[in-house]
Design a protein around this motif. Sequence first.
Motif, PDB file in Angstrom:
ATOM      1  N   ALA A 212      17.605 -15.561  23.022  1.00 11.79           N
ATOM      2  CA  ALA A 212      16.282 -15.902  23.694  1.00 11.79           C
ATOM      3  C   ALA A 212      15.363 -14.838  23.506  1.00 11.79           C
ATOM      4  O   ALA A 212      15.680 -13.406  23.613  1.00 11.79           O
ATOM      5  CB  ALA A 212      16.595 -16.102  25.272  1.00 11.79           C
ATOM      6  N   HIS A 213      14.088 -15.187  22.972  1.00 10.33           N
ATOM      7  CA  HIS A 213      13.080 -14.424  23.161  1.00 10.33           C
ATOM      8  C   HIS A 213      11.786 -14.999  23.263  1.00 10.33           C
ATOM      9  O   HIS A 213      11.615 -16.255  23.279  1.00 10.33           O
ATOM     10  CB  HIS A 213      13.004 -13.594  21.349  1.00 10.33           C
ATOM     11  N   TYR A 214      10.785 -14.414  23.363  1.00  9.49           N
ATOM     12  CA  TYR A 214       9.303 -14.975  23.621  1.00  9.49           C
ATOM     13  C   TYR A 214       8.602 -15.065  22.177  1.00  9.49           C
ATOM     14  O   TYR A 214       8.619 -14.165  21.284  1.00  9.49           O
ATOM     15  CB  TYR A 214       8.333 -14.049  24.305  1.00  9.49           C
ATOM     16  N   ARG A 215       8.252 -16.570  22.051  1.00  8.31           N
ATOM     17  CA  ARG A 215       7.621 -17.052  20.728  1.00  8.31           C
ATOM     18  C   ARG A 215       6.594 -17.961  20.915  1.00  8.31           C
ATOM     19  O   ARG A 215       6.704 -18.722  21.854  1.00  8.31           O
ATOM     20  CB  ARG A 215       8.798 -17.568  20.121  1.00  8.31           C
ATOM     21  N   GLU A 216       5.640 -17.756  19.992  1.00  6.77           N
ATOM     22  CA  GLU A 216       4.456 -18.747  19.988  1.00  6.77           C
ATOM     23  C   GLU A 216       4.907 -20.193  19.777  1.00  6.77           C
ATOM     24  O   GLU A 216       5.573 -20.123  18.510  1.00  6.77           O
ATOM     25  CB  GLU A 216       3.071 -18.172  19.467  1.00  6.77           C
ATOM     26  N   CYS A 217       4.809 -21.040  20.368  1.00  8.65           N
ATOM     27  CA  CYS A 217       5.170 -22.481  19.985  1.00  8.65           C
ATOM     28  C   CYS A 217       4.150 -23.431  20.316  1.00  8.65           C
ATOM     29  O   CYS A 217       3.144 -23.427  20.927  1.00  8.65           O
ATOM     30  CB  CYS A 217       6.392 -22.985  20.935  1.00  8.65           C
TER      31      CYS A 217
END
Length: 302
Positions: A212-217
């Motif tokens: 899990a990681h923050y990502r632009e989606c």
Amino acid sequence: MNNNYNLDYLDELEAEAIHIMREVAGQFEKPALLFSGGKDSITLVRLAEKAFRPGKFPFPLVHIDTGHNFEETIVYRDRMVERIGEKLIIGSVQKSIDEGKVIEQTGKNASRNALQTVTLLDTILENGFDACIGGARRDEEKARAKERIFSVRDEFGQWDPKRQRPELWNSYNGKIHKGENVRVFPISNWTELDVWNYIKRENIELPSIYFAHYRECITRNGQLMAASPFLNMDDEDVVTSRKVRFRTVGDMSCTAAVESDADQIEDIIREISESKISERGARMDDKVSEAAMEDRKKGGYF
């Protein structure tokens, strides 16, 4: 289920896979190990190390590069190859496009994923491979469940489920005619959960996108996709930062993420145990039709 039973079960799966890999080395003249940078092919590399070290692998690693891969996967691939000191052969989909062998798809849902079949078949032909080891598992998708561990492909690289041979106990028939090849699946009998338990036991490093990681989606066709120019994004695509991970690794244009807080292996194992969706439920290319995977396999897809 106690820990000792888990350990014994993983040992049995490991022993079967090592036996299959050694059968490939013994029966074929020019085998290869297809490496995608995903958890299953990474597991195959660990199994090959156990099967053949301290010697060199009796086959090169082969990566079919769509040119639209996750950067984390390519970084991992190159670092791993340097660490293990084995040969890597790269087949380029971009080269196939440049040579006019395939035509790049257009439109909002364009993907290079289907194009890699031609690149794979060309790479097999150019190198004379008679067996290709891969990380497919029967639990992934219903067409995968029809595969034998030694899956014969004709001289055009095509798969015919009616031509598959019986496999009794641990006996595998690798006899083929000139021009044919065999796709070999040493972890065919493993489940997604088996793979993750094995990765945990062996302390295997993975590309960071599995956690899990923050990502632009963006949201496309009801799925969360990593924002990328490979997606042919337009003004209708709204980019938001989401905490996600990827259950499977493929071309960025067809591999969706799942929202998740699982940033440790133990959390991922728990998440998978509770999930009601298969890992390939996040692959857009499998949703083209009910028989999408089987159709691609018949055309030469791995």
